[in-house]
Design a protein around this motif. Sequence first.
Motif, short mmCIF file in Angstrom:
data_model
loop_
_atom_site.label_atom_id
_atom_site.label_comp_id
_atom_site.label_asym_id
_atom_site.label_seq_id
_atom_site.Cartn_x
_atom_site.Cartn_y
_atom_site.Cartn_z
N MET A 221 48.37 41.42 45.66
CA MET A 221 48.82 40.06 45.34
C MET A 221 47.93 39.49 44.23
SD MET A 221 49.37 39.04 49.36
CE MET A 221 50.15 37.45 49.10
N ILE A 222 47.98 40.16 43.07
CA ILE A 222 47.07 39.84 41.97
C ILE A 222 47.29 38.43 41.44
CG2 ILE A 222 46.26 40.57 39.71
CD1 ILE A 222 45.69 42.61 41.85
N SER A 223 48.55 38.05 41.26
CA SER A 223 48.86 36.73 40.71
C SER A 223 48.38 35.62 41.64
CB SER A 223 50.36 36.60 40.47
OG SER A 223 50.79 37.53 39.50
N GLU A 224 48.56 35.81 42.96
CA GLU A 224 48.11 34.81 43.92
C GLU A 224 46.59 34.72 43.94
OE1 GLU A 224 48.71 33.66 48.65
OE2 GLU A 224 50.01 35.16 47.72
N ALA A 225 45.92 35.87 43.79
CA ALA A 225 44.45 35.88 43.73
C ALA A 225 43.96 35.12 42.50
CB ALA A 225 43.94 37.31 43.70
N TYR A 226 44.61 35.34 41.37
CA TYR A 226 44.24 34.65 40.13
C TYR A 226 44.51 33.15 40.25
CZ TYR A 226 44.27 33.29 35.20
OH TYR A 226 44.02 32.67 33.99
N GLY B 157 34.89 40.41 38.75
CA GLY B 157 34.76 41.86 38.85
C GLY B 157 35.66 42.44 39.92
N SER B 158 35.75 41.74 41.07
CA SER B 158 36.65 42.17 42.14
C SER B 158 38.09 42.14 41.68
CB SER B 158 36.46 41.26 43.37
OG SER B 158 37.42 41.54 44.36
N LEU B 159 38.46 41.07 40.98
CA LEU B 159 39.83 40.96 40.48
C LEU B 159 40.13 42.06 39.47
CD1 LEU B 159 42.40 39.23 40.63
CD2 LEU B 159 41.53 37.89 38.72
N HIS C 168 45.96 48.42 41.05
CA HIS C 168 47.39 48.12 41.11
C HIS C 168 48.06 48.10 39.74
CE1 HIS C 168 47.35 47.26 45.41
NE2 HIS C 168 46.23 46.57 45.23
N GLY C 169 47.31 48.39 38.68
CA GLY C 169 47.90 48.54 37.35
C GLY C 169 48.36 47.25 36.69
N ASN C 170 47.65 46.15 36.92
CA ASN C 170 48.02 44.87 36.30
C ASN C 170 47.17 44.66 35.05
OD1 ASN C 170 48.34 42.05 35.66
ND2 ASN C 170 49.16 41.75 37.72
N LEU C 171 47.72 45.03 33.91
CA LEU C 171 46.95 44.98 32.66
C LEU C 171 46.75 43.56 32.17
CD1 LEU C 171 45.57 46.46 30.33
CD2 LEU C 171 47.82 46.73 29.25
N GLU C 172 47.75 42.70 32.35
CA GLU C 172 47.69 41.33 31.83
C GLU C 172 46.53 40.54 32.42
OE1 GLU C 172 50.43 37.26 31.69
OE2 GLU C 172 51.23 39.10 32.57
N ILE C 173 46.46 40.50 33.75
CA ILE C 173 45.37 39.74 34.40
C ILE C 173 44.04 40.47 34.25
CG2 ILE C 173 44.55 38.84 36.62
CD1 ILE C 173 47.39 38.18 37.35
N ALA C 174 44.10 41.80 34.12
CA ALA C 174 42.87 42.58 33.90
C ALA C 174 42.17 42.13 32.62
CB ALA C 174 43.19 44.06 33.84
N GLU C 175 42.95 41.90 31.59
CA GLU C 175 42.36 41.46 30.31
C GLU C 175 41.75 40.06 30.43
OE1 GLU C 175 44.86 43.86 26.92
OE2 GLU C 175 45.77 42.04 27.74
N ILE C 176 42.39 39.19 31.25
CA ILE C 176 41.85 37.84 31.46
C ILE C 176 40.52 37.93 32.21
CG2 ILE C 176 42.23 35.64 32.63
CD1 ILE C 176 45.26 36.11 32.22
N ALA C 177 40.50 38.74 33.29
CA ALA C 177 39.27 38.90 34.08
C ALA C 177 38.16 39.51 33.23
CB ALA C 177 39.55 39.78 35.29
N ILE D 240 33.66 49.68 30.87
CA ILE D 240 34.16 50.98 31.35
C ILE D 240 35.39 50.78 32.23
CG2 ILE D 240 33.62 52.96 32.81
CD1 ILE D 240 30.71 52.70 31.84
N LEU D 241 35.33 49.75 33.10
CA LEU D 241 36.45 49.49 34.00
C LEU D 241 37.70 49.09 33.22
CD1 LEU D 241 37.11 49.53 36.99
CD2 LEU D 241 36.36 47.15 37.15
N LEU D 242 37.53 48.25 32.20
CA LEU D 242 38.67 47.86 31.38
C LEU D 242 39.23 49.05 30.61
CD1 LEU D 242 40.53 45.63 30.36
CD2 LEU D 242 38.90 45.19 28.51
#
Length: 621
Positions: free
Chosen positions: A401-406, A422-424, A431-440, A456-458
């Motif tokens: 639930m990546i969007s809800e976490a954000y 970092g957790s996000l 879960h392969g969410n590139l959009e929110i990954a870039e924000i985090a 490295i994680l990104l």
Amino acid sequence: MYGYSRNLCCTRILHCKKFYAGVAAAVQLETPTPVTLSRRRMSNTWVSYLHAVLQLCARNKASIQGKACHARAIRFGLQEDTTTSNILINVYCKSGLLSSARKVFDGMPARSLVSWNTLIGSYAQNGEAHEALSLFKLMQRNGSSFSEFTISSVVCASVAICAVFVCKQLHGFAIKAAVDSNVFVGTALADVYAKSGLVKEASRVFESMQERSVVTWSCMVVGYVQNELFEEALLLFHRAQKMEVEHDHFILSSIICGCAGVAALIEGKQVHAIISKTGFCSNIFVASSLIDMYAKCGSVEEAYTVFTNVEDKNVVSWNAMISGFAKHARALEAMISFEKMQQMGLYPNEVTYISVLSACSHMGLVDEAKSYFDLMITKHNISPNVIHYSCMVDTLGRAGMISEAYDLIQRMPFVATASMWGSLLACCRFHGNLEIAEIAAKHLFEMEPDNAGNYILLSNIYAANKKWEEVVRARKFLKENVVKNEKGKSWIAVKDKVHKFMVGEINHPRIAEIYSKLDSLVEEVKILGYKVETEHELHDVEESRKQELLKHHSEKLALSFGLLSLPASAPIRIMKNLRICGDCHSFMKHASSSTQREIIVRDINRFHHFRKGRCSCSDFW
């Protein structure tokens, strides 16, 4: 002696006997038996009687009765007597009335060393560090003499405000005054240096001391543990044992934490035996440390055994047990303990909720986590702190639930921490969410620009999404900029010794045997279906080279050494400083089937119990 006529002294003694008998009764103490006195001695006896009652008031923290005696002392003109004023200062300090003590001090026409020491020491003990330092400066300006107690009190005060520079000045002052070798001064200096993170300076002071007390040894062991120098703490404890230093509950609870820090279960059991022998098992703080140690060493069953033997359980012991269950992915036990704790009449606190929310996070129990989060606010009136929100973000993120976490991060009344982002980011990778990954990642780069792990994680997420240009850009940034990339390390305890392995280790005395064992183990697990998961190796090299790099990860080397060194019936316990990678996780599952051994890996986030090809985390970590 104090300007009274003999007849007046007689009258006042007879008049005040009932008063002082009442004061003594009020503090539940016996009144001294009256004796027949000559008029010549009555004045001195009356003052001695007053002093005795004041000292009883100090011991019993009887501030009201102390004030009554103070009023009598003023009435009889004793406010200028140094001894009486010193005792009054002590009464007020012991009762926590430092402002009243200061008024007596300021009104003294002449002060002794006892006057200064009592007030400075009380300021230091009650957290009034600035007042203690200010009073010491006044003492120096007045040219008053000082003692070792004065210096040790002021040094202790400086640690409360992290005044390292002041501490160093006081250290120089002590050397100049030739009191640095005093056990109290040396202990205070070692303590303040250790608490300020200056462990080398603390060790230098400790080693230079000709005489050391139990407190000195305790301070040094505690200092090592607080600065996460666990191996040094264990070595110092062994040294204390050889010198037959007496154990107190401070040094025992601290060394237990040291054992937990390096997952040294054998050492921990030895300390447990010492605790049982010395009778400290009933100490709730020692018992709670034991529970925490066994849990962190991978033996939650033994932690529970200690817990059940604690007679008077408090919130601390319950929290230690619930936290232990949470770390070992035993969410059901954690939640049951949470309910039992309340049935025993104890109320959960902030730490309790952190543990139970963490248990939900590890197992992906979203509904339960939301229920506990609401319960904390509505039933127990606890305002969630940033760690509670971090647990909720982690729970939602792990459940996909990546969007809800954000959204929760954006709505919460705190600024998100680096660990939260970092957790996000880690959940986005899973879960392969590139959009929110870039924000985090953007937030992490601003908050931790020198942390290579975030880059490295990104790049990992880019690689999983076939964004090779972005992977190259991230790698190029890492090469061109000075960032910290923490290397993977693993520890394993064998026969009272902790063995450390780095990725690609070459320095261990049995390294040839270890690599040979690892080679044969790899072949065995391949037969059971293990395949190298090269997507977890981010170096831009050929496939065969990626496989070689993954093969030599530190936890695999530690496992091979454990198979060579430990009895066939013993579980293999490994501690790792980073999150276990997916390839090593898969390898450990297959190895537990191939070797028919229980493998317990404690990574930076949690415990993984590998048995018969399965992991306690259910592949959710």
